[in-house]
Design a protein around this motif. Structure first.
Motif, PDB file in Angstrom:
ATOM      1  N   UNK A  25       0.840  -1.189   0.000  1.00  0.00           N
ATOM      2  CA  UNK A  25       0.000   0.000   0.000  1.00  0.00           C
ATOM      3  C   UNK A  25       0.880   1.245   0.000  1.00  0.00           C
ATOM      4  N   UNK A  26       0.237   2.399   0.124  1.00  0.00           N
ATOM      5  CA  UNK A  26       0.989   3.653   0.121  1.00  0.00           C
ATOM      6  C   UNK A  26       0.582   4.482   1.332  1.00  0.00           C
ATOM      7  N   UNK A  27       0.646   3.837   2.490  1.00  0.00           N
ATOM      8  CA  UNK A  27       0.291   4.509   3.724  1.00  0.00           C
ATOM      9  C   UNK A  27       1.334   5.571   4.070  1.00  0.00           C
ATOM     10  N   UNK A  28       0.886   6.644   4.700  1.00  0.00           N
ATOM     11  CA  UNK A  28       1.803   7.674   5.164  1.00  0.00           C
ATOM     12  C   UNK A  28       2.690   7.095   6.273  1.00  0.00           C
ATOM     13  N   UNK A  29       3.962   7.471   6.329  1.00  0.00           N
ATOM     14  CA  UNK A  29       4.845   6.977   7.399  1.00  0.00           C
ATOM     15  C   UNK A  29       4.273   7.228   8.792  1.00  0.00           C
ATOM     16  N   UNK A  30       3.556   8.355   8.964  1.00  0.00           N
ATOM     17  CA  UNK A  30       2.953   8.650  10.261  1.00  0.00           C
ATOM     18  C   UNK A  30       1.947   7.571  10.678  1.00  0.00           C
ATOM     19  N   UNK A  31       1.179   7.069   9.703  1.00  0.00           N
ATOM     20  CA  UNK A  31       0.179   6.055  10.015  1.00  0.00           C
ATOM     21  C   UNK A  31       0.829   4.708  10.309  1.00  0.00           C
ATOM     22  N   UNK A  32       1.943   4.423   9.628  1.00  0.00           N
ATOM     23  CA  UNK A  32       2.682   3.198   9.925  1.00  0.00           C
ATOM     24  C   UNK A  32       3.322   3.299  11.309  1.00  0.00           C
ATOM     25  N   UNK A  33       3.828   4.481  11.652  1.00  0.00           N
ATOM     26  CA  UNK A  33       4.406   4.673  12.988  1.00  0.00           C
ATOM     27  C   UNK A  33       3.352   4.437  14.067  1.00  0.00           C
ATOM     28  N   UNK A  34       2.117   4.858  13.801  1.00  0.00           N
ATOM     29  CA  UNK A  34       1.044   4.630  14.773  1.00  0.00           C
ATOM     30  C   UNK A  34       0.764   3.139  14.926  1.00  0.00           C
ATOM     31  N   UNK A  35       0.785   2.394  13.824  1.00  0.00           N
ATOM     32  CA  UNK A  35       0.597   0.949  13.908  1.00  0.00           C
ATOM     33  C   UNK A  35       1.727   0.285  14.687  1.00  0.00           C
ATOM     34  N   UNK A  80       3.461   1.700  17.071  1.00  0.00           N
ATOM     35  CA  UNK A  80       3.165   1.989  18.478  1.00  0.00           C
ATOM     36  C   UNK A  80       2.136   0.991  19.035  1.00  0.00           C
ATOM     37  N   UNK A  81       1.080   0.742  18.270  1.00  0.00           N
ATOM     38  CA  UNK A  81       0.042  -0.185  18.712  1.00  0.00           C
ATOM     39  C   UNK A  81       0.605  -1.590  18.894  1.00  0.00           C
ATOM     40  N   UNK A  93      10.721   5.594  21.743  1.00  0.00           N
ATOM     41  CA  UNK A  93       9.413   6.095  22.153  1.00  0.00           C
ATOM     42  C   UNK A  93       9.198   7.526  21.686  1.00  0.00           C
ATOM     43  N   UNK A  94      10.233   8.362  21.816  1.00  0.00           N
ATOM     44  CA  UNK A  94      10.121   9.765  21.404  1.00  0.00           C
ATOM     45  C   UNK A  94       9.982   9.888  19.902  1.00  0.00           C
ATOM     46  N   UNK A  95      10.783   9.108  19.166  1.00  0.00           N
ATOM     47  CA  UNK A  95      10.750   9.183  17.707  1.00  0.00           C
ATOM     48  C   UNK A  95       9.401   8.731  17.166  1.00  0.00           C
ATOM     49  N   UNK A  96       8.881   7.620  17.676  1.00  0.00           N
ATOM     50  CA  UNK A  96       7.582   7.133  17.213  1.00  0.00           C
ATOM     51  C   UNK A  96       6.466   8.107  17.558  1.00  0.00           C
ATOM     52  N   UNK A  97       6.529   8.679  18.747  1.00  0.00           N
ATOM     53  CA  UNK A  97       5.494   9.641  19.158  1.00  0.00           C
ATOM     54  C   UNK A  97       5.520  10.874  18.262  1.00  0.00           C
ATOM     55  N   UNK A  98       6.700  11.314  17.891  1.00  0.00           N
ATOM     56  CA  UNK A  98       6.841  12.492  17.026  1.00  0.00           C
ATOM     57  C   UNK A  98       6.173  12.264  15.679  1.00  0.00           C
ATOM     58  N   UNK A  99       6.330  11.034  15.151  1.00  0.00           N
ATOM     59  CA  UNK A  99       5.714  10.721  13.858  1.00  0.00           C
ATOM     60  C   UNK A  99       4.226  10.454  14.009  1.00  0.00           C
ATOM     61  N   UNK A 100       3.853   9.677  15.030  1.00  0.00           N
ATOM     62  CA  UNK A 100       2.463   9.235  15.170  1.00  0.00           C
ATOM     63  C   UNK A 100       1.505  10.368  15.515  1.00  0.00           C
ATOM     64  N   UNK A 101       2.023  11.460  16.051  1.00  0.00           N
ATOM     65  CA  UNK A 101       1.121  12.559  16.410  1.00  0.00           C
ATOM     66  C   UNK A 101       0.489  13.198  15.179  1.00  0.00           C
ATOM     67  N   UNK A 102       1.056  12.912  14.013  1.00  0.00           N
ATOM     68  CA  UNK A 102       0.485  13.428  12.765  1.00  0.00           C
ATOM     69  C   UNK A 102      -0.212  12.337  11.956  1.00  0.00           C
TER      70      UNK A 102
END
Length: 465
Positions: free
Chosen positions: A19-29, A31-32, A46-55
């Motif tokens: 797929x072509x998911x945004x990196x932010x959405x993959x970072x959220x997955x 985290x999950x 933890x900080x790096x993933x949070x920085x990406x997942x917040x978007x």
């Protein structure tokens, strides 16, 4: 044994490889996934993933992106198969026994489509590939001899024309599927072909591969500078977790997308050789695509600026795929200790075509053609090198690079790409034909209106690049 929640998250992450998911959405997955496993992350990760997942879309109020979240797929032959079911009763049920109706995915499978065409052709005395309407049709006597006397000429012609159209449709589907694979490989290497069992063998491996692939799949931005680099601080944090548990990491899976010397050193020679053969085969396939595009309309090789008639989309997709495959091939040769091959065969990089307005922008901002363009223009064409028609040893590439003051090693002309330094994470922009737009709803409106497309108002087109 992983829990059902962990299994589901791993499946979702694996699905993002095509797929072509945004990196932010993959970072959220990611985290999950770590949360479901109860994994305690180090502060950097933890900080790096949070920085990406917040978007991520789940974190934004609108939860919407105007950009396609998958690579465009060719239109299948479902309509043609349905028509074949009408004209050849019992044919499809014979090919798909036990099913009440035609499978939904049958129109996307070239093998199934070809089987239908061949079996239907047998019913009217037509061999596969007999498409000449004047020469290959049966006349009345031939139809009677073939046992088709009860079929009128009109009904026979209708079936003949359908099978001829289905063969043409099959050729288009195969071409577009191949084009899609080339695009995905150019951007994400072999991630799309990574089996789930390898991908999911280790959660840290899955997290790194999925995130790096999402970064690779990002679209190009309209700019006169460098494109955004794939390897960022989030990827670096995830890779550090692999370093800390090398015995658990599936390095072979990582080598599909990130072929650094550090990664390849952990992979067996047998697996390295398998990857080398695979990339060598892919190089030859892409070389054929490049040659075909070149023969249809030779390019302005000295500048690589698009001219009227150039198929820039096909060329740029193939060029990116070539450079990706070449980089992996070079890295594998080096790790296997077989880079002496480059002393005899060292095919060059292939630049993408540049739009005239971008080239003008470069000139107006004090820049010019990239030095690699001059090197490319003097070297033999890559498909001629692979076929052995032209010689391109490492010594020739080094001489041409020296003439244009290009470092052949740092520029990856005669060696594998240097290991990338991590760049800061930046939010993925909404793009309309490469131009960043702040609001996704506005981006949808602009795309539908044809803004930034260089053409008049039209409906939104499928995005390939």
């Amino acid at each position: 044994m992983s829990s059902p929640v962990v299994e589901q998250l791993l499946r979702e992450l694996h699905a993002t490889l095509v797929l072509r998911k945004r990196p932010e959405d993959v970072a959220r997955l990611v985290q999950d996934l770590y949360a479901a496993q109860g994994t305690a992350l180090d502060p950097a990760t933890e900080t790096a993933l949070a920085k990406a997942a917040e978007n991520s879309l789940r974190s934004l109020w609108h939860g919407y992106t105007s950009m396609r979240e998958e690579f465009a797929r060719p239109v299948g032959a479902q309509r043609q198969l349905a028509r074949a079911a009408d004209l050849f009763p019992g044919l499809l049920t014979g090919l798909f026994p036990g099913l009440p109706e035609l499978p939904d995915d049958a129109g996307d499978d070239p093998a199934r489509i070809q089987a239908v065409i061949r079996r239907a052709g047998e019913e009217i005395g037509r061999a596969y590939g007999q498409n000449d309407f004047g020469r290959d049709r049966l006349d009345r006597a031939e139809r009677a001899e073939a046992g088709l006397g009860s079929l009128s000429k009109r009904q026979y012609n209708k079936r003949f024309r359908l099978l001829r159209r289905m063969e043409a449709k099959l050729a288009r589907i195969v071409h577009e599927q191949r084009r899609r694979e080339v695009t995905m490989t150019g951007k994400g290497a072999l991630a799309h072909a990574l089996p789930y069992e390898l991908f999911a063998a280790d959660a840290d491996t899955a997290a790194f591969v999925a995130y790096v692939t999402a970064r690779g799949y990002m679209r190009s931005v309209f700019t006169n500078g460098r494109q955004r680099q794939v390897y960022d601080e989030v990827a670096e944090a995830l890779f550090q977790r692999l370093r800390e548990a090398p015995e658990r990491t599936c390095w072979y899976a990582v080598a599909h997308v990130h072929p650094t010397a550090e990664v390849l050193a952990h992979v067996s020679d047998e697996d390295l050789t398998g990857l080398l053969v695979r990339w060598g085969r892919f190089l030859r396939q892409v070389a054929d695509l490049l040659e075909d595009a070149w023969n249809r309309h030779p390019l302005e090789r000295d500048t690589m600026i698009v001219r009227r008639g150039d198929d820039s989309s096909t060329w740029n997709q193939a060029a990116q795929a070539w450079n990706t495959a070449r980089a992996h091939w070079f890295a594998l040769l080096g790790e296997l200790g077989r880079d002496e091959i480059l002393d005899r065969v060292c095919p060059g990089k292939v630049p993408r075509l540049m739009a005239a307005d971008v080239a003008y922008w470069h000139r107006m901002s004090g820049g010019g053609l990239h030095p690699d363009t001059y090197v490319w223009a003097e070297l033999p064409l890559p498909w001629e090198v692979l076929r052995g028609e032209q010689e391109c040893p490492r010594s020739l590439v080094e001489a041409v690079c020296a003439r244009h003051r290009v470092d052949p090693v740092a520029g990856a002309w005669t060696a594998a790409r240097p290991a990338a330094e991590a760049v800061p994470f930046r939010r993925t922009p909404e793009l309309v034909h490469g131009v960043a737009v702040a609001d996704p709803l506005m981006a949808s409106a602009l795309r539908s209106a044809g803004v930034f497309s260089g053409k008049g108002k039209r409906a939104a087109a499928q995005e390939w690049t």
